[in-house]
Design a protein around this motif. Structure first.
Motif, PDB file in Angstrom:
ATOM      1  N   GLU A 157       0.774  -1.153  -0.060  1.00 48.68           N
ATOM      2  CA  GLU A 157      -0.054   0.122   0.127  1.00 48.68           C
ATOM      3  C   GLU A 157       0.868   1.245  -0.055  1.00 48.68           C
ATOM      4  N   LEU A 185      -0.331   5.903  -2.648  1.00 49.00           N
ATOM      5  CA  LEU A 185      -1.822   5.678  -3.074  1.00 49.00           C
ATOM      6  C   LEU A 185      -2.303   6.897  -3.661  1.00 49.00           C
ATOM      7  N   ASP A 223       1.022  13.249  -0.425  1.00 47.57           N
ATOM      8  CA  ASP A 223      -0.210  13.167   0.645  1.00 47.57           C
ATOM      9  C   ASP A 223       0.272  12.414   1.790  1.00 47.57           C
ATOM     10  N   PRO A 224       0.480  13.251   2.781  1.00 45.41           N
ATOM     11  CA  PRO A 224       1.153  12.292   3.955  1.00 45.41           C
ATOM     12  C   PRO A 224       0.162  11.460   4.913  1.00 45.41           C
ATOM     13  N   SER A 225      -1.072  11.356   4.508  1.00 45.94           N
ATOM     14  CA  SER A 225      -2.147  10.648   5.112  1.00 45.94           C
ATOM     15  C   SER A 225      -1.814   9.352   5.574  1.00 45.94           C
ATOM     16  N   TRP A 242      -0.237   8.397   8.911  1.00 43.17           N
ATOM     17  CA  TRP A 242      -1.017   8.331  10.219  1.00 43.17           C
ATOM     18  C   TRP A 242      -1.700   6.743  10.404  1.00 43.17           C
ATOM     19  N   THR A 243      -1.192   6.049   9.479  1.00 43.75           N
ATOM     20  CA  THR A 243      -1.411   4.634   9.847  1.00 43.75           C
ATOM     21  C   THR A 243      -0.383   3.893  10.711  1.00 43.75           C
ATOM     22  N   TYR A 283      -0.456  15.199  17.341  1.00 41.99           N
ATOM     23  CA  TYR A 283      -1.678  14.339  17.704  1.00 41.99           C
ATOM     24  C   TYR A 283      -1.090  12.940  18.389  1.00 41.99           C
ATOM     25  N   HIS A 284       0.107  12.406  17.873  1.00 39.52           N
ATOM     26  CA  HIS A 284       0.669  11.173  18.428  1.00 39.52           C
ATOM     27  C   HIS A 284       1.640  11.406  19.907  1.00 39.52           C
TER      28      HIS A 284
END
Lengths: 197, 424
Positions: free
Chosen positions: B139, B142, B336-338, B341-342, B368-369
């Motif tokens: 993945e 993407l 896109d660094p989305s 977040w996984t 946030y982490h």
């Protein structure tokens, strides 16, 4: 206590959409509000949804985007999930459906040329202007509301982190007294920087 | 005539760009050449007497290709290859600008190229590869590839065009599905990793889940056994076992190595010398930014390259001894660094400096982490100065975690002019 229910989070997190639950919970934590998260298997979604319709206050449902393979893995439950999720939206349950799950809930769309880029879009239904990454080949609105509190969007990934106004609106809808604090101020500054960049 | 014109224009552009941008390469001359003479690349690749060998897949292409090229060269063959990460069509055209004769002939008897999945699907329409090695489907990227199934489709097209041999990773179920969807007339062989070695990483090979039943793991002709840090036993069917000590630690390096060994064996046939090949791998220098410790401004620094969820998780998990000073740089290559977040960042205690063109997105993620941040610098030079101005760590060394674009920019900023300084 705010309760989150997330459908198949291991499968519906292709672009980090589950981070939206994480972000809302973190913002709640910064406000001193407790929360919990419950994993919901596709075969149980309909039953869980019925309970939430009966008692929608303080409940949030997350339907992330999954790969073709992930969506195919629970195709047999797609109709029941769609019907149950639409019932949740009508009942005023808060929620977020992204990408492939948005397509599942709103199947009357056309395929168009794919867009894969950042977007800063006006939203309808009283939602704030939303910033995030759009990756779609559908003509569905980039972001919209089903019912009063159920957001459907093609903005994937951590949209609540990137658009904190949207996060706080969701929290307000969950009955939370939203206010700023040192942590949210710092996070929202980074979000503002990302948006400006 | 068109070839001559294209190469002349490309070379003039290359010289001009190098005059104004020391140490920096550019894809622009290659792009111009591709517009003037679009069929030049295919024509050049068809001229190799030994044919074209393609290494592709989501991750590990550079390392596997370097290993394979080293082994084949050790056997005495003259090999043409592409620089690390220059694996898209523009990059190939740039290589032609740099290395081809004015008739478009490239040096070497055989071409061994790492190829981006989508670009490989396009190029192999025009030049059938003699041999293809497919490493994995992840993945990854993407924003560009959209879905792992589409990556599998591209790889299947490339694999089906192999004329002689096709090598596949037996531990990635995607490739079993791919082969069913895209049968080939080439001889198919499988490489893999034994279970204890797979278990050395929390998420194994981190290939894209297929969420469906697939056939049993195929019989392998080459296998990684007994992996421990940098060392493993390479077992080749019929040739026995040889110990290999890699230049860098990690399961993925071992997979790359076994893929390279079997690829070389298929390519060289009876001339393949297992002992020589293992020895070649043992003598490879470390790959830059894969756990190598370098000295910069009088201080020891470990550079760690992260490119996708798998490599980010692996490297965060493998941080040694809670590093005292960390720079975290995410560049424009992470459009896109989305996906970031996984990843689980619980092993990252803090970051001293956040930088890169995606500095705000990276800082947002870290905030946030719960990862404390020392400073965010949008300017890379300022970030580097701030980081190296920190006193020498009391223990260990400085740690730089960066994406590929941030790596390239940092390379220039730190004065690494030669590509070889960072690729090998």
């Amino acid at each position: 206590m705010i309760e989150f229910f997330t459908l198949a989070s291991d499968r519906l997190n292709l672009n980090g959409d589950q981070a939206n639950v994480f972000v809302l919970r973190k913002r709640l934590d910064w406000l001193g509000v407790a929360s919990s998260v419950t994993e919901v298997a596709p075969e149980n979604f309909e039953a869980v949804a019925k309970e939430l319709v009966a008692s929608p206050e303080g409940k949030f449902v997350m339907l992330g985007h999954g790969s073709k393979a992930a969506m195919g893995s629970f195709a047999e439950y797609a109709d029941s999930i769609r019907s149950a999720a639409l019932d949740l939206a009508s009942a005023g349950v808060s929620g977020l459906a992204v990408g492939s799950c948005y397509e599942m809930l709103c199947p009357d769309f056309k395929r168009i040329e794919r867009v894969s880029d950042y977007a800063d879009v006006e939203a309808n239904g009283g939602l704030p202007r939303t910033f995030g990454y759009v990756n779609t080949d559908t003509n569905l609105p980039v972001i919209s509301l089903l019912g009063e509190r159920f957001v459907v969007t093609m903005v994937h990934g951590p949209v609540f982190a990137r658009t904190p106004e949207l996060a706080d609106q969701m929290l307000f809808g969950l009955g939370v007294s939203v206010g700023t604090n040192a942590n949210s101020v710092e996070a929202d500054l980074y979000a503002e920087g990302a948006r400006a960049h | 005539m068109r070839t001559l014109l294209a190469l002349a224009v490309g070379r003039v552009l290359r010289v001009l760009i190098r005059l104004v941008r020391k140490g920096g390469g550019s894809a622009f001359p290659g792009l111009v050449v591709s517009k003037i003479a679009p069929d030049l690349l295919a024509k050049s690749l068809k001229k190799f007497s030994g044919g074209l060998v393609v290494v592709t897949g989501s991750a590990g292409k550079s390392t596997t290709t370097k290993m394979l090229v080293s082994i084949v060269r050790a056997h005495g063959l003259k090999v043409f290859t592409n620089p690390s990460t220059a694996n898209i069509l523009q990059g190939f055209f740039s290589a032609i600008v740099e290395q081809a004769s004015m008739t478009g002939r490239l040096p070497g008897e055989i071409a061994i190229l790492e190829m981006d999945e989508a670009h490989a699907a396009e190029l192999t329409k025009h030049v059938a590869p003699r041999q293809v090695t497919v490493l994995n489907v992840m993945e990854d990227q993407l924003d560009r590839f959209v879905d792992p199934e589409l990556v599998r489709e591209d790889l299947g097209l490339v694999a089906s065009r192999a004329t002689t041999s096709l090598l596949l990773n037996a531990d990635d179920p995607n490739l079993r599905i791919m082969l069913e969807d895209h049968p080939t007339e080439a001889t198919v062989s499988w490489f893999g990793v034994d279970e204890p070695s797979l278990a050395t990483e929390r998420f194994g090979l981190a290939t894209a889940p297929v969420y469906q039943a697939v056939g049993a793991r195929p019989l392998v002709v080459a296998e990684v056994r007994n992996l421990a840090a940098k060392a493993f036993d390479a077992e080749l069917n019929g040739l026995g076992k040889k110990p290999v000590v890699l230049p860098n630690r990690g399961l993925h390096f071992a997979v790359d190595a076994i893929a390279a060994l079997q690829s070389a064996r298929d390519l060289l046939g009876p001339n393949f010398d297992f002992a020589l090949s293992a020895e070649t791998l043992n003598n490879l220098p470390p790959v830059f930014a894969r756990g190598e410790i370098t000295e910069v401004r009088g201080q020891k620094v470990e550079f760690i390259l992260v490119q996708n969820p798998g490599s980010m998780q692996l490297n965060i998990d493998n941080l040694e001894g809670d590093p005292e000073q960390i720079l975290f740089a995410i560049g424009k290559d992470v459009h896109d660094p989305s996906w970031m977040w996984t990843v689980d960042y619980s092993n990252l205690s803090h970051v001293d400096v956040v930088t890169g063109l995606q500095a705000d997105q990276a800082a947002l993620l870290l905030k946030y982490h719960g990862v404390p941040i020392g400073a965010v610098h949008h300017d890379l030079d300022q970030a580097i100065d701030a980081f190296f101005d920190l006193p020498t760590p009391k223990r260990g060394h400085k740690t730089v975690i960066f994406s590929a674009d941030a790596m390239r920019r940092m390379r220039r900023a730190l004065g690494f002019w030669s590509p070889e300084e960072v690729q090998r």
